[in-house]
Design a protein around this motif. Structure first.
Motif, short mmCIF file in Angstrom:
data_model
loop_
_atom_site.label_atom_id
_atom_site.label_comp_id
_atom_site.label_asym_id
_atom_site.label_seq_id
_atom_site.Cartn_x
_atom_site.Cartn_y
_atom_site.Cartn_z
N UNK A 1 23.22 -10.77 -20.09
CA UNK A 1 23.34 -11.14 -18.67
C UNK A 1 23.06 -9.95 -17.78
N UNK A 2 23.59 -8.79 -18.17
CA UNK A 2 23.39 -7.59 -17.34
C UNK A 2 21.91 -7.24 -17.28
N UNK A 3 21.24 -7.31 -18.42
CA UNK A 3 19.80 -7.00 -18.44
C UNK A 3 19.03 -8.01 -17.59
N UNK A 4 19.40 -9.28 -17.73
CA UNK A 4 18.70 -10.32 -16.97
C UNK A 4 18.93 -10.14 -15.48
N UNK A 5 20.19 -9.90 -15.12
CA UNK A 5 20.52 -9.74 -13.70
C UNK A 5 19.77 -8.56 -13.10
#
Lengths: 176, 690
Positions: free
Chosen positions: B138-142
């Protein structure tokens, strides 16, 4: 959902379940609309589809030009006397898509044929001045149109459509 | 997902499929008959909320990708076109941008819930680790999603985050070049980030399937931390958990909608409404609020490599949690010490988030180091130690015992949790603004705008007068390149007719071409044309204005802000105050003083402005009394001009603001009624189980 209550005795519980389910259905359907509506042309595309003006004076008799309106090629043909006569001599009732040449051009401007140059079969662009009818020939599947843009032969079901246009002067038209 | 099912559909067609692919049995055993502990509280609905948010992000994301252009020269503009021209584009974009924040709100609640109730303990270690993997993805995507609009924060966020990898010894620089696909962040970087941003959510969805699978093998944990023993301890997933989850999702949607319709830019950064400029770094680089605690840890360590290791370590350490905390009692409800340390840890995380948004200087650095120590100490010292020295309270024999004992004494920690989390959210969010301290500029006075608040509307007269001021004054230096003449006739705008807008357009000369001869030519403007810019390019604008290019004004009221500070940013969330931009623009227009105060020397070609950061502005005083004539009798004063042109520029920045607030009201009426219905439905469904 539970099936504890019976159909003969609608209870307050049933009403609540139905009301909640109905609200969910209505809300879900309404929420769907933006997701569908966004697929339609956006405001800038619609604005870019505004009417265009085309100057006809450079087009000599027997010549034609192709202009684009709303991303579609529009053929503007300056027809010869021969082409007009051919188009008018046909028995309209015998055509696959019966329509008289008079109905496809503006009266007083019979020499000008303005059609959307998209084959009514599957959307290819017919070539002008080709085919056996002094009109258009579609190279994709062999449909042939006459000098009035009417379908004469081949798989296409209908005549080349005439776009909305009008003469703003004798040598200028507005398409759209 | 828990073993073969004896479920048989009654419909013969479904039976036919079921014999060949037992999918209905799978669904039935996973989401209908699945036994769920009967004592779950509302913190357990965040799993469903997260599924909902993942679905929303994928749905809105796929749609935005239909209209977005991943090219360095076009990305910023394409996002603006989505917001301005695509049907409901503003809604879809807000849903996606706000949705990212809501996704993280929900995941943090979900993680803290797992932490509090010991949901990572045997036999749920793999379930927990899969969760940490989802969080990392999620952090990478965000992060990559934040890069796509290609604003200033996008660009510099991408630069800073990719540079983290340069800390790796020997191969760091090569890795960074590999990530960039060039010698700096540029078009290749944007393109690959777009591709990966599209890919990663589907990876998340895949890991979520594993996460749910693992959950259904181990069974759900519950607030008492005792495993279900008999059928009395559980209720069937459908309808009990389903309806409760749906009620939780509905309540969460109220918060989501609050941001979408009333505060879409509250969680964002004004700088991201400035197109990416590789030559100028914004004075304060701040990541999105959900990364702030880790950003604070990164900055607390004075060594580059160690800082990066600490930052990633702060997340990776979560994977080892099941073994660091070896206490046998799961739920902190029965662990008096662990409970207290849990809340201290929550406070540490919130404070780290606050520090992450502050400038790295003075007391903030010291506090950051202390809190970084506390963060790691919780995992490496406190939890292992507590497992050995803490004497837990006795746990109930079974879930049904716990439920029976509970009726009467409602547990209060939940209330404090709610307060803590509400505070946490607003603190994080607001700290972004506080970080953007305008250097030395006075606080602009708050003006009463007609467009503020939930029912705000533009004052048509002010829009029309503002357009006149723009045309006669501002337009000589500032462009308005995202506004088309047709917009003047659109609903929610200055209220001109289509014919008036056409007439207005035809007063402008627009460059078009090439014609048949290959030449460019000038023609009268049409409604579809955009306001022509006063300078052909940025260099010309710079050259003509003493080296400072006058910014395009289309987005200026959203691209400017000022520090609100604590506690205003929390108040702003409730009052829906979001007029920092207009307040600032109106203040700068009126903030000129003929002479700089004693002791202030201005650089050559600069003018003194009370509200401009640093006070030295290159723009000479643009407005003076009586300069523009009004035909509606409004006063022709600088104050009136400033207010009118700012109102106009607020409209150019967000032409669909009225539609946004109107739809927002309708959505809220619906959601509140629906939430009430859901609440009573949930009560009825659960009536037999209590």
């Amino acid at each position: 959902m539970t099936t504890a209550s019976s159909a003969d005795h609608p209870t307050r519980r049933d009403f609540l379940f139905v009301a909640t389910g109905a609200a969910a259905a209505v809300g879900g359907a309404a929420a769907l609309w933006p997701f569908i509506s966004q697929m339609n042309p956006d405001a800038s595309t619609i604005a870019a589809g505004a009417p265009i003006e085309v100057d006809l004076s450079p087009i000599a008799e027997g010549q034609d030009i192709k202009v684009f309106w709303r991303g579609k090629p529009i053929y503007i043909s300056h027809r010869t006397k021969k082409q007009i006569d051919e188009a008018r001599a046909v028995n309209v009732a015998s055509l696959p898509d019966p329509q008289s040449d008079e109905a496809r051009v503006k009266s007083g401007h019979e020499q000008w044929l303005v059609v959307i140059g998209i084959c009514t079969h599957l959307g290819c662009i017919p070539i002008a001045h080709e085919g056996s009818y002094d009109g258009f020939f579609c190279p994709c599947h062999g449909s042939q149109y006459d000098s009035s843009g009417r379908i004469r032969q081949g798989p296409a079901p209908a005549n080349l459509p005439v776009p909305p246009y009008q003469f703003v002067s004798d040598t200028k038209i507005q398409i759209g | 997902m828990s073993g073969p099912s004896d479920y048989q559909p009654s419909n013969p067609a479904l039976q036919w499929i079921e014999r060949r692919l037992p999918i209905f049995g799978l669904i039935h055993s996973s989401f209908v008959a699945y036994p769920t502990p009967r004592n779950l509280n509302y913190w357990w609905t965040f799993g469903a909320i997260l599924s909902f948010m993942l679905g929303m992000q994928i749905l809105t994301g796929v749609i935005l990708a239909m209209h977005y252009t991943p090219h360095a020269d076009l990305a910023f503009k394409s996002v603006e076109l989505i917001v301005r021209d695509v049907n409901y584009g503003w809604l879809l974009r807000n849903m996606h941008a706000v949705g990212a924040s809501m996704f993280f709100v929900a995941v943090y609640v979900h993680m803290f819930r797992g932490l509090y109730y010991g949901s990572y303990k045997e036999p749920r270690e793999v379930l927990w680790i899969l969760g940490v993997i989802i969080y990392l993805l999620m952090m990478a995507t965000g992060f990559m999603g934040y890069v796509l609009p290609w604003g200033q924060m996008s660009f510099w966020g991408a630069t800073v985050i990719t540079n983290l990898f340069s800390a790796i010894p020997y191969v760091g620089e090569s890795i960074v070049t590999l990530l960039w696909g060039g010698y700096s962040v540029g078009n290749p970087t944007l393109n690959r980030f777009f591709s990966l941003h599209y890919l990663l959510p589907f990876l998340i969805a895949g890991v979520v399937v594993l996460h749910v699978w693992a959950l259904h093998v181990a069974g759900q944990n519950n607030p008492d931390g005792v495993e279900p023993k008999t059928e009395k301890d559980t209720v069937p997933f459908t309808p009990h958990a389903t309806i409760k989850d749906m009620f939780g999702v509905t309540c969460f949607m109220l918060l989501y909608a609050w941001f979408i319709f009333y505060m879409p830019n509250y969680l964002g950064d004004a700088d991201n409404y400035i197109p990416a400029n590789p030559g100028v770094t914004p004075p304060h680089i701040v990541p999105e609020w959900y990364y702030l605690p880790f950003y604070a840890i990164l900055r607390s360590i004075p060594n580059k490599l160690a800082g990066v290791i600490a930052m990633f370590g702060a997340i990776i350490i979560l994977c080892f949690l099941p073994w660091l905390d070896s206490a046998r009692t799961k739920s902190s409800k029965y662990r008096p010490l662990a409970k207290q340390f849990f809340w201290i840890f929550v406070a540490v995380c919130i404070l780290l988030g606050y520090l992450g948004a502050q400038p790295p200087e003075g007391i903030y650095v010291v506090a950051g180091r202390v809190l970084t120590f506390c963060y790691f100490a919780y995992f490496l010292i406190v939890l292992p130690l507590l497992a050995r020295i803490e004497k837990p309270r006795p746990v109930p024999n079974s879930i049904s015992d716990a439920v029976l004992a509970k009726t009467g004494s409602r547990s209060t920690p939940m209330v404090s949790t709610a307060i803590m989390l509400a505070l946490a959210g607003s603190l994080f969010a607001g700290s972004i603004d506080s970080a953007k301290a305008s250097e030395g500029g006075d606080q602009p006075p708050s003006i009463k705008w007609s467009f503020s608040g939930p029912f705000g509307k533009f004052d048509r007269g002010a829009l029309q007068r503002g357009l006149k001021v723009y045309k006669e004054v501002c337009a000589s230096c500032h462009g308005l390149s995202y506004v088309a003449f047709r917009n003047l006739a659109e609903p929610g705008g200055p209220g001109y007719s289509v014919a008036q807008a056409s007439a207005f357009a035809s007063e402008y000369k627009v460059k078009d071409g090439p014609n048949d001869a290959g030449d460019m030519f000038e023609r009268a403007g049409r409604p579809a044309d955009y306001f022509p810019s006063p300078f052909p390019n940025e260099q010309a604008a710079r050259a003509a204005n003493g080296g400072a290019a006058p910014p395009d004004l289309s987005l200026i009221t959203k691209a400017r802000s000022y520090k609100r500070g604590f506690p205003w940013f929390i108040v702003d969330f409730f009052t829906q105050y979001q007029e920092q931009g207009p307040d600032y623009v109106a203040a700068v227009l009126q903030g000129f003083e003929d002479k700089a105060p004693e002791g202030v020397t201005l650089p050559e070609g600069s003018y003194y402005n009370k509200y401009f950061p640093g006070h030295a502005i290159k723009m000479p005083k643009p407005l003076s009394d009586g300069q523009v004539s009004y035909d509606d009798g409004s006063p022709t004063t600088v104050a009136q001009y400033a207010k009118d042109v700012t109102t106009f520029l607020m409209w150019t920045a967000e032409p669909h603001m009225e539609a946004r607030k109107r739809l927002g009201f309708q959505v809220f009426v619906f959601l509140i009624i629906f939430a009430i219905l859901m609440y009573f439905t949930k009560k009825k469904v659960w009536a037999d189980s209590h």
